[in-house]
Write a protein that holds these residues in place. Sequence first.
Motif, PDB file in Angstrom:
ATOM      1  N   GLU A  64       0.854  -1.183   0.000  1.00 41.28           N
ATOM      2  CA  GLU A  64       0.000   0.000   0.000  1.00 41.28           C
ATOM      3  C   GLU A  64       0.886   1.227   0.000  1.00 41.28           C
ATOM      4  O   GLU A  64       2.038   1.165   0.430  1.00 41.28           O
ATOM      5  CB  GLU A  64      -0.862   0.039   1.267  1.00 41.28           C
ATOM      6  N   LYS A  65       0.333   2.362  -0.410  1.00 42.96           N
ATOM      7  CA  LYS A  65       1.081   3.621  -0.268  1.00 42.96           C
ATOM      8  C   LYS A  65       1.391   3.856   1.203  1.00 42.96           C
ATOM      9  O   LYS A  65       2.418   4.426   1.543  1.00 42.96           O
ATOM     10  CB  LYS A  65       0.284   4.800  -0.825  1.00 42.96           C
ATOM     11  N   ASN A  66       0.520   3.379   2.071  1.00 42.56           N
ATOM     12  CA  ASN A  66       0.682   3.514   3.515  1.00 42.56           C
ATOM     13  C   ASN A  66       1.986   2.890   4.016  1.00 42.56           C
ATOM     14  O   ASN A  66       2.530   3.308   5.036  1.00 42.56           O
ATOM     15  CB  ASN A  66      -0.520   2.866   4.213  1.00 42.56           C
ATOM     16  N   ASP A  67       2.509   1.895   3.298  1.00 44.16           N
ATOM     17  CA  ASP A  67       3.772   1.254   3.693  1.00 44.16           C
ATOM     18  C   ASP A  67       4.948   2.226   3.643  1.00 44.16           C
ATOM     19  O   ASP A  67       5.991   1.964   4.230  1.00 44.16           O
ATOM     20  CB  ASP A  67       4.050   0.040   2.812  1.00 44.16           C
ATOM     21  N   PHE A  68       4.768   3.344   2.981  1.00 47.20           N
ATOM     22  CA  PHE A  68       5.779   4.401   2.946  1.00 47.20           C
ATOM     23  C   PHE A  68       6.149   4.850   4.358  1.00 47.20           C
ATOM     24  O   PHE A  68       7.291   5.206   4.627  1.00 47.20           O
ATOM     25  CB  PHE A  68       5.232   5.578   2.123  1.00 47.20           C
ATOM     26  N   PHE A  69       5.203   4.791   5.275  1.00 47.18           N
ATOM     27  CA  PHE A  69       5.459   5.235   6.646  1.00 47.18           C
ATOM     28  C   PHE A  69       6.443   4.326   7.376  1.00 47.18           C
ATOM     29  O   PHE A  69       7.121   4.763   8.305  1.00 47.18           O
ATOM     30  CB  PHE A  69       4.149   5.390   7.421  1.00 47.18           C
ATOM     31  N   PHE A  70       6.547   3.071   6.974  1.00 44.73           N
ATOM     32  CA  PHE A  70       7.561   2.197   7.563  1.00 44.73           C
ATOM     33  C   PHE A  70       8.953   2.748   7.271  1.00 44.73           C
ATOM     34  O   PHE A  70       9.837   2.716   8.127  1.00 44.73           O
ATOM     35  CB  PHE A  70       7.450   0.764   7.021  1.00 44.73           C
ATOM     36  N   ILE A  71       9.141   3.256   6.073  1.00 42.51           N
ATOM     37  CA  ILE A  71      10.434   3.852   5.700  1.00 42.51           C
ATOM     38  C   ILE A  71      10.684   5.107   6.517  1.00 42.51           C
ATOM     39  O   ILE A  71      11.783   5.308   7.044  1.00 42.51           O
ATOM     40  CB  ILE A  71      10.463   4.154   4.183  1.00 42.51           C
ATOM     41  N   ILE A  72       9.657   5.935   6.644  1.00 41.45           N
ATOM     42  CA  ILE A  72       9.807   7.178   7.416  1.00 41.45           C
ATOM     43  C   ILE A  72      10.223   6.880   8.852  1.00 41.45           C
ATOM     44  O   ILE A  72      11.109   7.532   9.401  1.00 41.45           O
ATOM     45  CB  ILE A  72       8.498   7.999   7.379  1.00 41.45           C
ATOM     46  N   PHE A  73       9.599   5.878   9.483  1.00 41.13           N
ATOM     47  CA  PHE A  73       9.941   5.539  10.865  1.00 41.13           C
ATOM     48  C   PHE A  73      11.273   4.794  10.976  1.00 41.13           C
ATOM     49  O   PHE A  73      11.913   4.834  12.019  1.00 41.13           O
ATOM     50  CB  PHE A  73       8.827   4.708  11.513  1.00 41.13           C
ATOM     51  N   ALA A  74      11.681   4.115   9.917  1.00 39.13           N
ATOM     52  CA  ALA A  74      12.948   3.377   9.953  1.00 39.13           C
ATOM     53  C   ALA A  74      14.158   4.300   9.863  1.00 39.13           C
ATOM     54  O   ALA A  74      15.208   4.005  10.439  1.00 39.13           O
ATOM     55  CB  ALA A  74      12.999   2.351   8.822  1.00 39.13           C
ATOM     56  N   ILE A  75      14.041   5.407   9.175  1.00 42.61           N
ATOM     57  CA  ILE A  75      15.189   6.305   8.965  1.00 42.61           C
ATOM     58  C   ILE A  75      15.789   6.801  10.280  1.00 42.61           C
ATOM     59  O   ILE A  75      17.004   6.712  10.467  1.00 42.61           O
ATOM     60  CB  ILE A  75      14.815   7.463   8.010  1.00 42.61           C
TER      61      ILE A  75
END
Length: 149
Positions: A50-61
């Motif tokens: 999902e586009k929502n999975d983008f937030f996993f990247i944001i929190f991982a950084i």
Amino acid sequence: MIYVFYIVLTVFVFCLMEAVTWFTHKYIMHGFMWYFHDDHHQPGYPHVFEKNDFFFIIFAIPSILLFYFGTIDGVNYLLFIGLGILFYGIAYFLVHDVLIHQRFKWFKRTNNTYLKGLRKAHKIHHKHLGKEDGECFGMLFVPKKYFKM
């Protein structure tokens, strides 16, 4: 003694991440970054990602950066802040994607009271298809009323 501090710091950051998640979910995901979160609120979204999975990247950084700066000249407290974020991310993945949305069919039949309350609260959150009028923005700490329903 320093090990106790590092353990307490990691647990504290893990718990603090629930507040960060609530704030981010309510004011950012359901706010100016709704574009990345809206598909998550659509029933039967047919894609693996999902586009929502983008937030996993944001929190991982931040976690990755804290690992780097926490080990660049030996181990320091920044590593353990990063670990707290990482552990919360793992818990979030297991609870949100595996248990609640069952994107992976690992825990299909649970009869645990806490996990059932957690699923109820998240279903209430998803009954709102738009970004307004949402409720239950946290993940792990669920209001007691959802255990009584």
